[in-house]
Design a protein around this motif. Structure first.
Motif, PDB file in Angstrom:
ATOM      1  N   THR A  83       0.838  -1.191   0.000  1.00 48.87           N
ATOM      2  CA  THR A  83       0.000   0.000   0.000  1.00 48.87           C
ATOM      3  C   THR A  83       0.879   1.249   0.000  1.00 48.87           C
ATOM      4  O   THR A  83       1.790   1.365   0.813  1.00 48.87           O
ATOM      5  N   VAL A  84       0.572   2.185  -0.901  1.00 49.12           N
ATOM      6  CA  VAL A  84       1.346   3.429  -0.972  1.00 49.12           C
ATOM      7  C   VAL A  84       0.497   4.663  -0.666  1.00 49.12           C
ATOM      8  O   VAL A  84       1.034   5.761  -0.557  1.00 49.12           O
ATOM      9  N   GLY A  85      -0.790   4.518  -0.537  1.00 50.24           N
ATOM     10  CA  GLY A  85      -1.688   5.618  -0.173  1.00 50.24           C
ATOM     11  C   GLY A  85      -2.472   5.201   1.045  1.00 50.24           C
ATOM     12  O   GLY A  85      -2.085   5.474   2.170  1.00 50.24           O
ATOM     13  N   PHE A  86      -3.577   4.509   0.810  1.00 49.37           N
ATOM     14  CA  PHE A  86      -4.351   3.931   1.893  1.00 49.37           C
ATOM     15  C   PHE A  86      -5.328   2.918   1.324  1.00 49.37           C
ATOM     16  O   PHE A  86      -5.583   2.879   0.119  1.00 49.37           O
ATOM     17  N   ASP A  87      -5.862   2.095   2.210  1.00 49.68           N
ATOM     18  CA  ASP A  87      -6.939   1.166   1.867  1.00 49.68           C
ATOM     19  C   ASP A  87      -8.209   1.740   2.482  1.00 49.68           C
ATOM     20  O   ASP A  87      -8.161   2.382   3.531  1.00 49.68           O
TER      21      ASP A  87
END
Length: 179
Positions: free
Chosen positions: A47-51
């Protein structure tokens, strides 16, 4: 409509995305990409942003679940997500003590930005190398037994286990009357 915002945080590979996927009633919105760093040794995507996932309790109440990236270079997302949260769970991979220092840093980061209820979720507790709850507490800096947050074992791949953790976190939130 009212909603509660819960953050699922922890180190890389602790089970954050899987946790949210296990209970979300909607298709999880994620920002997973192929890792280009040491994370590639642990998993195929990160994950590089958010879930984002959601649980609808009734027509007027929903629970929004936000999962953070595990790498500290994405701490700007930690900051954004924790500031709107009502509570959070720190997932700790009990079988990877080399990551406890990072988990402790995430904990410190979150606690500096928000005074909200939290619990610790131990994952991978079935691994023979998993540390005990007591040892994890000490590794995370909770030496005083009277000042420890709740801790529970969580299997992010099992919906029932995740649901129990979410219910426990919501009950913990309600007991502290922060909402």
């Amino acid at each position: 409509m009212e909603y509660m915002c819960l953050v699922v945080t922890g180190t890389v590979g602790a089970g954050k995305t899987t946790f949210i996927r296990s209970v979300s009633e909607i298709e999880v919105v994620d920002t997973d990409v192929r890792p280009t760093d040491e994370t590639a040794h642990l998993k195929n995507s990160t994950t590089v942003g958010f879930d984002f996932g959601r649980l609808q309790f009734d027509p007027e109440m929903a629970l929004h679940l936000y999962g953070t990236p595990g790498q500290s270079r994405f701490d700007f997302m930690w900051d954004i997500l924790i500031r709107k949260a009502h509570a959070y769970i720190l997932l700790v991979a009990a079988h990877r003590p080399q990551e406890f220092r990072q988990a402790r840093q995430i904990l410190s980061f979150m606690n500096q930005r928000a005074n909200i209820p939290m619990i610790i979720g131990l994952t991978h507790t079935d691994d023979p190398e998993a540390w005990s709850e007591e040892d994890v507490f000490v590794a995370l800096g909770y030496v005083d037994e009277n000042k420890r947050p709740p801790i529970l074992k969580v299997n992010p791949t099992k919906k029932e286990s995740v649901a129990q953790a979410v219910i426990y976190l919501v009950e913990h939130l309600m007991a502290t009357c922060v909402v």
